[in-house]
Design an enzyme around this catalytic site. Sequence first.
Site, mmCIF file in Angstrom:
data_model
loop_
_atom_site.group_PDB
_atom_site.id
_atom_site.type_symbol
_atom_site.label_atom_id
_atom_site.label_comp_id
_atom_site.label_asym_id
_atom_site.label_seq_id
_atom_site.Cartn_x
_atom_site.Cartn_y
_atom_site.Cartn_z
ATOM 1 N N PHE A 285 0.868 -0.699 -0.047
ATOM 2 C CA PHE A 285 -0.161 0.126 -0.127
ATOM 3 C C PHE A 285 0.770 1.515 -0.172
ATOM 4 O O PHE A 285 1.305 1.851 1.014
ATOM 5 C CB PHE A 285 -0.312 -0.023 1.050
ATOM 6 C CG PHE A 285 -2.447 0.479 1.052
ATOM 7 C CD1 PHE A 285 -2.442 1.791 1.676
ATOM 8 C CD2 PHE A 285 -3.100 0.210 0.718
ATOM 9 C CE1 PHE A 285 -3.073 3.059 1.767
ATOM 10 C CE2 PHE A 285 -3.977 0.790 0.610
ATOM 11 C CZ PHE A 285 -4.597 2.121 0.286
ATOM 12 N N ALA A 286 0.907 2.018 -1.244
ATOM 13 C CA ALA A 286 2.304 2.657 -0.963
ATOM 14 C C ALA A 286 1.403 4.293 -1.130
ATOM 15 O O ALA A 286 0.508 4.586 -1.437
ATOM 16 C CB ALA A 286 2.925 2.843 -2.595
ATOM 17 N N HIS A 287 2.109 5.090 -0.478
ATOM 18 C CA HIS A 287 1.959 6.037 0.287
ATOM 19 C C HIS A 287 2.676 7.444 0.331
ATOM 20 O O HIS A 287 3.808 6.878 0.593
ATOM 21 C CB HIS A 287 1.085 6.437 1.243
ATOM 22 C CG HIS A 287 1.276 5.575 2.541
ATOM 23 N ND1 HIS A 287 1.818 4.176 2.514
ATOM 24 C CD2 HIS A 287 1.943 6.075 3.481
ATOM 25 C CE1 HIS A 287 2.355 3.353 3.806
ATOM 26 N NE2 HIS A 287 1.948 4.921 4.370
ATOM 27 N N ALA A 288 2.852 8.538 0.465
ATOM 28 C CA ALA A 288 3.685 9.546 1.073
ATOM 29 C C ALA A 288 3.330 10.672 2.221
ATOM 30 O O ALA A 288 1.502 10.277 1.561
ATOM 31 C CB ALA A 288 4.404 9.653 0.482
#
Length: 371
Positions: A285-288
């Site tokens: 679950f990619a995020h920034a």
Amino acid sequence: MKFTQVFNKEIINCTQHIIKYFEKELKVDFHTDTQLVNGLALHLKSALNRIKNNKQIVNKYIDSIKEKYPLVFQIAKESIGYLEKTYEIKINDEEIGYITLHIRSAYERLSNKGYSASALVICTEGVSILSMLTTKLKKVLPELNIIETCSIYDYEKYKDEIDVVITTNEFKLSNVDVIKVSPFLENDEIYDVRNFIIRLNKFKQIYKYSISDRVLGGKIVMLKDVMNEEVIELGVSVDNWEEAIMKAGEPLVRLGNVEQAYIDNMIQAVKDLGPYIVIMPGVAFAHARPDENVKSTCMSMITLEEPVNFGSEQNDPVSIVFAFAAPNSNEHMVALQDLARFLSVEENIELLKNVNDKQTILDKLLDEETV
């Protein structure tokens, strides 16, 4: 913060300032980590003594620290600005490198420690069975905070206080996860509850990291608001985890939800903080953290033609990558809750891996939202 050793006011103030600064920047609670509080205080005690006596320390790992943990190092460098001004000192990169390692170690402890969740236990088999089930839950799952035991009819009283309902009955609720167990709580059921707690806390961690207070509002974002055929790509070919994140973020850039820089930030987050975005076997679950590169709350999903490793010992290789961005902390992400519920069902993960039709996947995702 709990100091188990005696430190003077100067050391306590320095330690508290650095930890609070990191908490603000990373949105992670470090102040209850006694090991960090006292370890950092001991280091600062020696460091300030060295600095005041013009003694230099050699940190042979400084180049590796800067390369491996650039975000944490930068925040550490920012955090000591106040101390340099207040105490009229200059803290060099070697000392900042050791501060970075203290924080990084605390972050790893936080990521790996036992998670927690609040639960309501519902059982209609009688008081004796309920008592037995509750006793065993408390014994084998100390990370589970049982708010109350009650009937289904009393659920409404506690729905805002709980993360999950554990029950011996067969039913579903629209706005909370329900885990069915036997009155005797078998080993595989304990495993299921513990896995739910881990997944829940990973989503909470992602949400905390992915929000900021820079925009006010009160919008509720549902899964149907962010998921459609335009943000789903199937059978994507990539060579590594960085390319997987780039591919997952492409639909969000194409649709104007985020700038390309946000995709770079998602990749950097993994380099800085490790592969904690791999929330369960096969799923990342990619995020920034949000900044001016996030234009609107959004989500995308890709499946990979061949799975790739993200560096997660427990959950590699990854076949499904979600990408997510949110501009503020006030848009309550019901979408995350819906997705967490969807992914808690093993059959749904297999469907995502094996189905090659976007509409079928989308129908299933949005159908789960109404369960």
